[in-house]
Write a protein that holds these residues in place. Sequence first.
Motif, PDB file in Angstrom:
ATOM      1  N   LYS A   1      31.805  32.754  35.027  1.00 54.34           N
ATOM      2  CA  LYS A   1      32.087  32.504  33.617  1.00 54.34           C
ATOM      3  C   LYS A   1      33.021  31.301  33.500  1.00 54.34           C
ATOM      4  N   GLY A   2      32.500  30.220  32.918  1.00 57.90           N
ATOM      5  CA  GLY A   2      33.305  29.007  32.813  1.00 57.90           C
ATOM      6  C   GLY A   2      33.344  28.210  34.102  1.00 57.90           C
ATOM      7  N   GLY A   3      32.306  28.359  34.920  1.00 54.93           N
ATOM      8  CA  GLY A   3      32.295  27.648  36.203  1.00 54.93           C
ATOM      9  C   GLY A   3      32.766  28.565  37.320  1.00 54.93           C
ATOM     10  N   ARG A   4      32.265  28.346  38.506  1.00 53.83           N
ATOM     11  CA  ARG A   4      32.595  29.241  39.621  1.00 53.83           C
ATOM     12  C   ARG A   4      34.075  29.146  39.982  1.00 53.83           C
ATOM     13  N   HIS A   5      34.744  30.295  39.975  1.00 53.67           N
ATOM     14  CA  HIS A   5      36.165  30.346  40.276  1.00 53.67           C
ATOM     15  C   HIS A   5      36.570  31.784  40.546  1.00 53.67           C
ATOM     16  N   VAL A   6      37.760  31.963  41.052  1.00 52.32           N
ATOM     17  CA  VAL A   6      38.355  33.291  41.164  1.00 52.32           C
ATOM     18  C   VAL A   6      39.290  33.443  39.970  1.00 52.32           C
ATOM     19  N   PRO A   7      39.019  34.390  39.059  1.00 52.58           N
ATOM     20  CA  PRO A   7      39.872  34.530  37.866  1.00 52.58           C
ATOM     21  C   PRO A   7      41.342  34.702  38.233  1.00 52.58           C
ATOM     22  N   GLU A   8      42.198  34.077  37.450  1.00 52.03           N
ATOM     23  CA  GLU A   8      43.625  34.086  37.775  1.00 52.03           C
ATOM     24  C   GLU A   8      44.321  35.395  37.424  1.00 52.03           C
ATOM     25  N   ARG A   9      43.704  36.232  36.548  1.00 49.10           N
ATOM     26  CA  ARG A   9      44.418  37.431  36.090  1.00 49.10           C
ATOM     27  C   ARG A   9      43.577  38.706  36.203  1.00 49.10           C
TER      28      ARG A   9
ATOM     29  N   LEU B   1      47.273  35.171  52.585  1.00 48.20           N
ATOM     30  CA  LEU B   1      48.015  34.623  51.443  1.00 48.20           C
ATOM     31  C   LEU B   1      49.417  35.220  51.380  1.00 48.20           C
ATOM     32  N   LYS B   2      50.368  34.438  50.893  1.00 49.40           N
ATOM     33  CA  LYS B   2      51.708  34.949  50.664  1.00 49.40           C
ATOM     34  C   LYS B   2      51.691  35.803  49.399  1.00 49.40           C
ATOM     35  N   GLU B   3      52.672  36.674  49.261  1.00 52.31           N
ATOM     36  CA  GLU B   3      52.754  37.492  48.064  1.00 52.31           C
ATOM     37  C   GLU B   3      52.877  36.605  46.823  1.00 52.31           C
ATOM     38  N   ARG B   4      52.085  36.925  45.819  1.00 51.03           N
ATOM     39  CA  ARG B   4      52.028  36.218  44.536  1.00 51.03           C
ATOM     40  C   ARG B   4      51.464  34.793  44.669  1.00 51.03           C
ATOM     41  N   GLU B   5      50.718  34.573  45.728  1.00 53.28           N
ATOM     42  CA  GLU B   5      49.968  33.319  45.864  1.00 53.28           C
ATOM     43  C   GLU B   5      48.546  33.567  45.370  1.00 53.28           C
ATOM     44  N   LEU B   6      48.105  32.783  44.398  1.00 54.98           N
ATOM     45  CA  LEU B   6      46.783  32.979  43.812  1.00 54.98           C
ATOM     46  C   LEU B   6      45.681  32.703  44.827  1.00 54.98           C
ATOM     47  N   LEU B   7      44.672  33.580  44.815  1.00 57.41           N
ATOM     48  CA  LEU B   7      43.470  33.306  45.594  1.00 57.41           C
ATOM     49  C   LEU B   7      42.576  32.396  44.767  1.00 57.41           C
ATOM     50  N   THR B   8      42.110  31.304  45.342  1.00 56.75           N
ATOM     51  CA  THR B   8      41.252  30.349  44.651  1.00 56.75           C
ATOM     52  C   THR B   8      39.897  30.278  45.334  1.00 56.75           C
ATOM     53  N   TYR B   9      38.923  29.741  44.610  1.00 52.40           N
ATOM     54  CA  TYR B   9      37.600  29.598  45.225  1.00 52.40           C
ATOM     55  C   TYR B   9      37.645  28.577  46.357  1.00 52.40           C
TER      56      TYR B   9
END
Length: 377
Positions: free
Chosen positions: A240-248, A330-338
Amino acid sequence: MFFELQKKERQELYKEMLYAVGALSRLSSESSIPYLGYREVENIFCLAFGAENLSRSDCSADASKDRIGIGIKTFLNGKGRTLQKIAEFNRDNSLFRGKTPREIVYTISNLRNERIRATKRIHGLDELIYHCVVREEGKIKVFECSMDEIYIKGIKNIDAGTKNIIAFEDGKNEYSINLSKSTLYKRFITENVLLGIDVNIIENPFEVLRNLIKVSAGKLKFAAIVKEKEHIFLPLFSDKGGRHVPERSGLNQWNAKGRPRDPNEIYIPIPAWIHQKFPNFFPPREQPFNLLLPDGKVLNAKICQDGGKALMSNPNLALGKWLLRTVMNLKERELLTYSKLEELGLDSVVVYKESDQVYTINFTEIGSYDNFYEENK
């Protein structure tokens, strides 16, 4: 490294099976060099040593046992110093296309190292090695060597003198990059041979097999056809809105607004069409089941949220600790990205239904979910 740690009877079984397949080389080759297909060697290895076969997984190991990951290589010995493919980066070539030779070497080296680390994390491995089965005139030899990360600080002698080929060293090993194929090669040196097998190639293996079947025809039993395990693929991303890992949401659910959340709070999204197409695959919402991870650990899991859109663990933090910390590093509170998923070469998981109460989960290469969607939607 691995072979010498195995029981003598298993070593002997392995030797016998390699010899048997090598002796039947005339089934597919006229050469005096024994022929061994790489799939056959992988299967023989796993059968002889009781190892888990990872060859269909998108990782740097073909097998694992006792927390050791094994990359199984099968090739002609030549002069004992042969370059062999160890990794492909077709999906990552946008990261180094048009760069200088030095930039290409460093980019591919870092990608290679992260794949090795990811393989260890995903499958719970302490070390990775190469188990090499090399073939020469009338003989099969076996040796092993470590599967080293490329020593970034030691990279030297970068040579781009040949079109589409970049050679370099890191102080431990020699490597070569084929730009046209986006492929990394390593030079394997045949030394410290663990097993040498003299092979007498059967001139007419077809007749041998025919007679074998004739002799045992009265005792032959045909195994029932076993259908592939029931399974589905789940994306770790949204389109939705382009391939990505949603931030929330999804794998970044810990970052959702509202109440304070633990940094390991996540869920794996289940698209609505999965429930429509495979209504009986998962148990009903909120009904617990066991979820087996690739490293052998078992999580208590369930389907949650409206429309059954989430695969979660109980406690919820367990899935996040495994996926975000152990696997993604990933470190804690580091966003996972595509981009991170692309770096690892995976963007979906496959879930197998072992029974109504037991499921297994594993990662799959980029494009797996897309193919599954096209085949089933």
